[in-house]
Design a protein around this motif. Structure first.
Motif, mmCIF file in Angstrom:
data_model
loop_
_atom_site.group_PDB
_atom_site.id
_atom_site.type_symbol
_atom_site.label_atom_id
_atom_site.label_comp_id
_atom_site.label_asym_id
_atom_site.label_seq_id
_atom_site.Cartn_x
_atom_site.Cartn_y
_atom_site.Cartn_z
ATOM 1 N N SER A 1 1.269 -1.313 -0.093
ATOM 2 C CA SER A 1 0.035 -0.087 0.219
ATOM 3 C C SER A 1 0.739 0.535 0.207
ATOM 4 N N LEU A 2 0.343 2.451 -0.447
ATOM 5 C CA LEU A 2 0.710 3.284 -0.218
ATOM 6 C C LEU A 2 0.273 4.413 0.560
ATOM 7 N N GLU A 3 0.873 5.393 1.832
ATOM 8 C CA GLU A 3 0.053 6.348 2.252
ATOM 9 C C GLU A 3 0.376 7.566 2.398
ATOM 10 N N GLU A 4 -0.084 8.037 2.389
ATOM 11 C CA GLU A 4 0.306 9.806 2.741
ATOM 12 C C GLU A 4 -0.745 10.338 3.312
ATOM 13 N N GLY A 5 0.214 11.013 4.618
ATOM 14 C CA GLY A 5 -0.721 12.215 5.326
ATOM 15 C C GLY A 5 -0.900 13.544 4.702
ATOM 16 N N PRO A 6 -1.491 14.475 5.611
ATOM 17 C CA PRO A 6 -1.718 15.750 4.595
ATOM 18 C C PRO A 6 -1.040 16.204 4.802
ATOM 19 N N ARG B 1 1.213 14.887 1.863
ATOM 20 C CA ARG B 1 1.128 15.640 0.787
ATOM 21 C C ARG B 1 1.653 16.341 -0.055
ATOM 22 N N THR C 1 6.454 11.045 -3.834
ATOM 23 C CA THR C 1 5.210 10.233 -4.540
ATOM 24 C C THR C 1 5.630 9.796 -5.611
ATOM 25 N N ARG D 1 -8.661 11.463 2.252
ATOM 26 C CA ARG D 1 -8.084 12.406 1.008
ATOM 27 C C ARG D 1 -7.116 13.062 1.601
ATOM 28 N N MET D 2 -7.470 13.198 2.911
ATOM 29 C CA MET D 2 -6.352 13.565 3.538
ATOM 30 C C MET D 2 -5.721 12.623 4.186
ATOM 31 N N TRP D 3 -6.171 11.768 4.231
ATOM 32 C CA TRP D 3 -4.910 10.659 4.700
ATOM 33 C C TRP D 3 -4.897 9.718 3.156
ATOM 34 N N ARG D 4 -4.715 10.014 2.409
ATOM 35 C CA ARG D 4 -4.725 9.031 1.423
ATOM 36 C C ARG D 4 -3.893 7.525 1.196
ATOM 37 N N ALA D 5 -4.311 6.476 0.881
ATOM 38 C CA ALA D 5 -4.105 4.998 0.653
ATOM 39 C C ALA D 5 -4.538 4.369 -0.851
ATOM 40 N N THR D 6 -3.645 3.962 -1.274
ATOM 41 C CA THR D 6 -3.583 2.795 -1.984
ATOM 42 C C THR D 6 -3.150 1.571 -1.597
ATOM 43 N N THR D 7 -4.164 0.939 -2.008
ATOM 44 C CA THR D 7 -3.998 -0.857 -1.301
ATOM 45 C C THR D 7 -4.192 -1.793 -2.799
ATOM 46 N N VAL D 8 -2.554 -2.247 -2.355
ATOM 47 C CA VAL D 8 -2.750 -3.361 -4.325
ATOM 48 C C VAL D 8 -2.771 -4.803 -3.310
#
Lengths: 567, 159
Positions: A464-469, A472, A497, B88-95
């Motif tokens: 997974s790719l995770e990103e906080g405010p 970002r 990113t 959106r704030m904490w964006r996560a993309t899971t594969v």
């Protein structure tokens, strides 16, 4: 010990068999002993007082102690009684494709652990069991807590026979031998020298392949029907290094610093010595829990690394360790899900590393069983990594891993963290980096404590790719590699990113490729890969039929690694 | 190397009904303190009603977050794996590769059922892979589950 009568032959039972009748007794004794000794420690000094008041109090205490003892005896008797009832229904057997266990009085359980799903096999000997020559056999499968089969307790010989036979069955060794394939350890170990230039001379051969860690007291009088696959020792952890590694740990430094600070206070600030000591005395009560925790830490470190030996055999990696409770683990190489190499600041001068692994079936909190190398040189760490990942898919594996261990930034072809991350990661961002080889993903992190994670592509569960405010805003993202339950949790933090997205996509692709090339559930092929270096081709070459290795069955020499003397 | 496309065409977004379901559960959570405040205010001083502001603000903000979250929640079925994005704030993309799925679960609570949506939860051998799709239309959820299961079976790899 009779020398003339024919030795007992231990074999894994094919029909339902009960555990050893002594099992219910072995479980509760340790607790009983601990409780008893605590009582003794607490009350013994008071009996010897000369003060009449104290004497009186001691008499009263004695009376109460007798009652406590009676109560304890009743509890222990009930526990043993229940244990006996449970023992009566607790049975196990080995069938051709699984080990089965059924138990339980009220809630009946019937467990089947399929041999081709076995993740690890441990022979555990707690102190009491060890003294009397019993052992507990734990067969781990990847099904979460309590999913494995646990036989506590059987005779050591029975446990070993069961382990050997189920490993032999699972590894398909019988088939390999029937086909006359080359299945010797030497062929396998030859690959080790190529990778890490292991210094094996002198060590190898010094330890007999069979029975080297048989505990002195429970020396077996029989032989197991299926012999353990012959093995070669790869590395061991000397006691001196282990003790030194504990000395070079923060808790130890912390303890040592207390008197130093006190001394400095007395010396430079002209504090009154008596007051310093008195303040220690009053804070003793608050210090006791902390001291206990510290003691627990030292004890864990010591027992996890004591007499640690790693060896290689056809049916997997063999790990042995333990001081009072000994554990002999067999982990097939293909079963290791992720590897972590770790170095604290205090170890850096010595260039010592600790290697931890994730094995499905071992639980999160079982740090001790997930240790592949408690402490070792860089060379040892590389060897340990080679053990579980014979083919890193890199032309210069030792160099690559070395650069991963001590490089920064883009050294060694790593994709570094972005400089924009320094705002919220001021120390580590320089050291972070990630690099994929053909077979595995390497993640580097840590400034003071260094970490390197190695995850084989085909073992990736999900990504997974995770990103906080905040991230970002700075164009930074984390990539998490999800492995099975265990102490190793690989995360590549603070990548650019674009880099992170590319990594996610590429890694998904590589994982898919890896799964396609993944060898089937047989362990032999996994180690066999290392022997000839080819990827898919199973060695079909008609080698000479492997002659049955005949380990010396009756005589066992006490291992040089176990300094405990015969009782 | 196929990268994960950023354009919306490839993604299947979750049902907007999830917004309603989430707003209702948010409303229930905030209604209790609101009622308490009202009752207390009626019996004591009207100043207590000022406390309602402390409920209105999170209500507005929460609703905004719910809408933003749900409209960002989507999934995409690819050849080898399922991709889920959320937040959106904490964006996560899971594969999650199909071959790694141990089992797929479809669950729907009373509120979900009222709106005809369900949650599809994917389980791998890793406790870390938090892969769930909320607010999938019910029949679509069943189809998705069957599809995932059959693909998983076809591509299943050992641990």
């Amino acid at each position: 010990m009779s020398t003339q009568s024919p030795p007992i032959v231990y074999r894994a039972p094919r029909e339902w068999t009960r555990l050893h009748p002594v099992s219910p007794l072995l479980g509760g004794w340790a607790v009983f002993g601990v409780v008893g000794s605590i009582f003794l420690y607490n009350y013994a000094p008071q009996w010897t007082g000369v003060d009449p008041e104290l004497q009186e109090g001691a008499h009263w205490l004695m009376g109460s102690i007798i009652w406590v003892l009676i109560l304890a005896a009743v509890i222990v008797a009930i526990a043993i009684g229940i244990g006996f009832l449970q023992w009566r229904v607790n049975q196990y057997r080995l069938s051709d494709d699984s080990i089965e266990q059924r138990k339980g009085i009220i809630f009946r359980q019937h467990k089947q652990a399929r041999l081709d799903r076995v993740q690890a096999v441990d022979v555990v000997q707690p102190l009491m069991a060890r003294i009397f020559g019993f052992a507990s056999l734990k067969v781990e499968v990847a099904g979460g807590e309590n999913s494995g089969v646990s036989l506590d307790f059987v005779r050591l010989g029975d446990a070993e026979a069961m382990r050997n036979e189920l490993l032999a069955l699972a590894a398909g060794m019988k088939r390999a031998k029937a086909e006359g394939r080359e299945a010797t350890v030497d062929a396998v170990v030859a690959g080790a020298d190529a990778v890490a230039e292991v210094d094996t001379d002198g060590n190898v051969g010094a330890v007999p392949a069979h029975g080297s860690l048989r505990d002195v007291v429970s020396r077996p009088v029989g032989v197991t029907e299926t012999q353990a696959a012959p093995e070669r020792e790869v590395y061991r952890v000397p006691l001196k290094r282990l003790l030194m590694s504990i000395v070079l740990s923060w808790p130890f430094v912390w303890i040592m610093s207390i008197p130093l600070f006190a001394g400095a206070g007395v010396f430079f600030l002209n504090l009154d010595v008596g007051r310093v000591i008195a303040s220690f005395g009053t804070s003793l009560f608050t210090m006791v829990p902390a001291l206990l925790a510290l003691f627990g830490f030292f004890w864990n470190e010591l027992s996890r690394g004591f007499g640690f030996i790693a060896a290689l055999s056809e049916d997997g990696i063999r790990l042995r360790h333990g001081m009072l409770e000994t554990r002999r683990q067999t982990v097939p190489p293909g079963r290791v899900q992720a590897v972590q190499l770790q170095q604290s600041l205090l170890w850096r001068k010595k260039d010592w590393w600790r290697v931890t692994i994730n094995v499905a079936g071992y639980q999160d909190d079982q740090e001790a069983v997930s240790t592949l190398l408690p402490v070792g040189s860089r060379q040892d760490a590389l060897t340990a990594l080679w053990l579980v990942l014979p083919d890193l898919g890199d032309p210069d594996p030792a160099g690559t891993v070395s650069r991963a261990l001590s490089g920064t930034g883009a050294d060694g072809g790593f994709t570094p963290s972005t400089r924009r991350a320094r705002l919220f990661d001021p120390w580590q961002w320089k050291h972070r980096g990630v690099r994929a080889t053909e077979r595995a993903l390497l993640i580097r992190s840590g400034a003071l404590v260094r970490y390197v994670y190695v995850v084989p592509h085909e073992r990736t569960q999900s990504l997974s790719l995770e990103e906080g405010p905040l991230q970002r805003k700075r164009g930074v993202a984390d990539v998490h590699i999800h492995s099975t339950n265990g102490p190793v949790k690989p995360i590549a933090r603070h990548l650019d990113t674009a880099d992170a997205e590319a990594l996610l996509a590429a890694q998904a692709q590589r994982a898919a490729e890896g799964r396609k090339h993944q060898t089937p559930e047989q362990w032999m092929s996994a180690v066999g890969l290392a022997a000839d270096g080819t990827e898919d081709a199973t060695p079909e070459a008609a080698a000479d039929p492997v002659t049955e290795t005949s380990p010396a069955p009756s005589t066992t020499t006490p291992s040089p690694a176990t300094p405990s003397e015969p009782a | 190397m196929t990268s994960i496309p950023a354009d919306d065409a490839a993604w299947t977004y979750v049902s907007r009904k999830l917004i309603n379901a989430r707003l209702i559960s948010l409303g229930i959570g905030l209604a209790v303190p609101a009622v308490v405040l009202l009752v207390v205010g009626v019996f004591t001083s009207p100043w207590v009603f000022a406390g309602l502001v402390a409920i209105v603000i999170p209500a507005v903000w929460g609703s905004w977050v719910v809408v933003r979250q749900v409209t960002a929640h989507a999934w995409m079925e690819r050849d080898e794996d399922l991709v889920i994005k959320r937040g959106r704030m904490w964006r996560a993309t899971t594969v999650v590769p199909y071959g790694r799925m141990q089992y797929v679960e479809v669950e729907s609570g009373p509120l979900d059922r009222a709106f005809g949506i369900a949650k599809v939860q994917l389980h791998t051998a890793s406790p870390g892979s938090d892969a769930a799709i909320n607010g999938v239309p019910r029949d679509e959820a069943e189809r998705l589950r069957d599809r995932l299961a059959s693909r998983g079976e076809a591509q299943l790899a050992g641990l």
